[in-house]
Design a protein around this motif. Structure first.
Motif, PDB file in Angstrom:
ATOM      1  N   PRO A 227      38.776  73.055  52.049  1.00  0.00           N
ATOM      2  CA  PRO A 227      37.404  72.631  52.321  1.00  0.00           C
ATOM      3  C   PRO A 227      36.637  72.414  51.015  1.00  0.00           C
ATOM      4  N   LEU A 228      35.815  71.377  50.978  1.00  0.00           N
ATOM      5  CA  LEU A 228      35.070  71.038  49.767  1.00  0.00           C
ATOM      6  C   LEU A 228      34.205  72.194  49.277  1.00  0.00           C
ATOM      7  N   ARG A 229      33.749  73.034  50.160  1.00  0.00           N
ATOM      8  CA  ARG A 229      32.878  74.144  49.754  1.00  0.00           C
ATOM      9  C   ARG A 229      33.610  75.146  48.861  1.00  0.00           C
ATOM     10  N   TYR A 230      34.950  75.131  48.849  1.00  0.00           N
ATOM     11  CA  TYR A 230      35.730  76.017  47.990  1.00  0.00           C
ATOM     12  C   TYR A 230      35.830  75.502  46.562  1.00  0.00           C
ATOM     13  N   LEU A 231      35.595  74.202  46.364  1.00  0.00           N
ATOM     14  CA  LEU A 231      35.757  73.612  45.038  1.00  0.00           C
ATOM     15  C   LEU A 231      34.538  73.850  44.163  1.00  0.00           C
ATOM     16  N   PRO A 232      34.775  74.011  42.856  1.00  0.00           N
ATOM     17  CA  PRO A 232      33.636  74.141  41.939  1.00  0.00           C
ATOM     18  C   PRO A 232      32.819  72.849  41.929  1.00  0.00           C
ATOM     19  N   GLU A 233      31.545  72.971  41.659  1.00  0.00           N
ATOM     20  CA  GLU A 233      30.659  71.803  41.602  1.00  0.00           C
ATOM     21  C   GLU A 233      31.162  70.836  40.528  1.00  0.00           C
ATOM     22  N   GLY A 234      31.110  69.551  40.826  1.00  0.00           N
ATOM     23  CA  GLY A 234      31.537  68.531  39.880  1.00  0.00           C
ATOM     24  C   GLY A 234      33.035  68.254  39.896  1.00  0.00           C
ATOM     25  N   SER A 235      33.750  68.791  40.858  1.00  0.00           N
ATOM     26  CA  SER A 235      35.192  68.558  40.950  1.00  0.00           C
ATOM     27  C   SER A 235      35.466  67.088  41.236  1.00  0.00           C
ATOM     28  N   LYS A 236      36.525  66.562  40.599  1.00  0.00           N
ATOM     29  CA  LYS A 236      36.878  65.157  40.811  1.00  0.00           C
ATOM     30  C   LYS A 236      38.389  64.998  40.762  1.00  0.00           C
ATOM     31  N   ARG A 237      38.857  63.836  41.217  1.00  0.00           N
ATOM     32  CA  ARG A 237      40.288  63.545  41.226  1.00  0.00           C
ATOM     33  C   ARG A 237      40.889  63.752  39.846  1.00  0.00           C
ATOM     34  N   GLY A 238      42.079  64.335  39.812  1.00  0.00           N
ATOM     35  CA  GLY A 238      42.775  64.544  38.554  1.00  0.00           C
ATOM     36  C   GLY A 238      42.465  65.875  37.882  1.00  0.00           C
ATOM     37  N   MET A 239      41.475  66.595  38.381  1.00  0.00           N
ATOM     38  CA  MET A 239      41.162  67.914  37.809  1.00  0.00           C
ATOM     39  C   MET A 239      42.224  68.920  38.230  1.00  0.00           C
ATOM     40  N   TRP A 240      42.482  69.862  37.320  1.00  0.00           N
ATOM     41  CA  TRP A 240      43.448  70.923  37.581  1.00  0.00           C
ATOM     42  C   TRP A 240      42.726  72.212  37.920  1.00  0.00           C
ATOM     43  N   PHE A 241      43.355  72.998  38.775  1.00  0.00           N
ATOM     44  CA  PHE A 241      42.767  74.250  39.241  1.00  0.00           C
ATOM     45  C   PHE A 241      43.808  75.364  39.231  1.00  0.00           C
ATOM     46  N   ARG A 242      43.318  76.589  39.124  1.00  0.00           N
ATOM     47  CA  ARG A 242      44.133  77.773  39.372  1.00  0.00           C
ATOM     48  C   ARG A 242      43.824  78.185  40.804  1.00  0.00           C
TER      49      ARG A 242
END
Length: 87
Positions: A28-43
């Protein structure tokens, strides 16, 4: 576990691909940090097969962006003749 944001889908969901796990997660988008975009990497923190926490991996995102830019620059600089020559 690390994953890259592949795409956004209808219904407020982001698709994150975790190559080391060999799967993709619908988050769900609410789990992503603000400003997240395609190609970003996450832990990612995964429990019982579900993502429970997402944290931006700025270093990994930068490394992959620089690598992609280097490859694009190399392609732009290659001088090749067209296979389709005018007569």
């Amino acid at each position: 576990m690390k994953g890259v944001l592949d795409r956004f889908e209808d219904g407020g969901v982001a698709v994150i691909i975790a190559e080391e796990a060999g799967r993709e997660f619908h988050v769900p988008l609410r789990y992503l940090p603000e400003g997240s975009k395609r190609g970003m990497w996450f832990r990612l923190t995964v429990e019982q097969g579900r993502v429970v926490d997402v944290e931006a991996d700025v270093h990994e995102s930068k490394v992959h962006a620089e690598k992609a830019e280097g490859l694009m620059e190399r392609l732009r600089n290659e001088k090749s003749e067209s296979r389709f020559k005018r007569r």
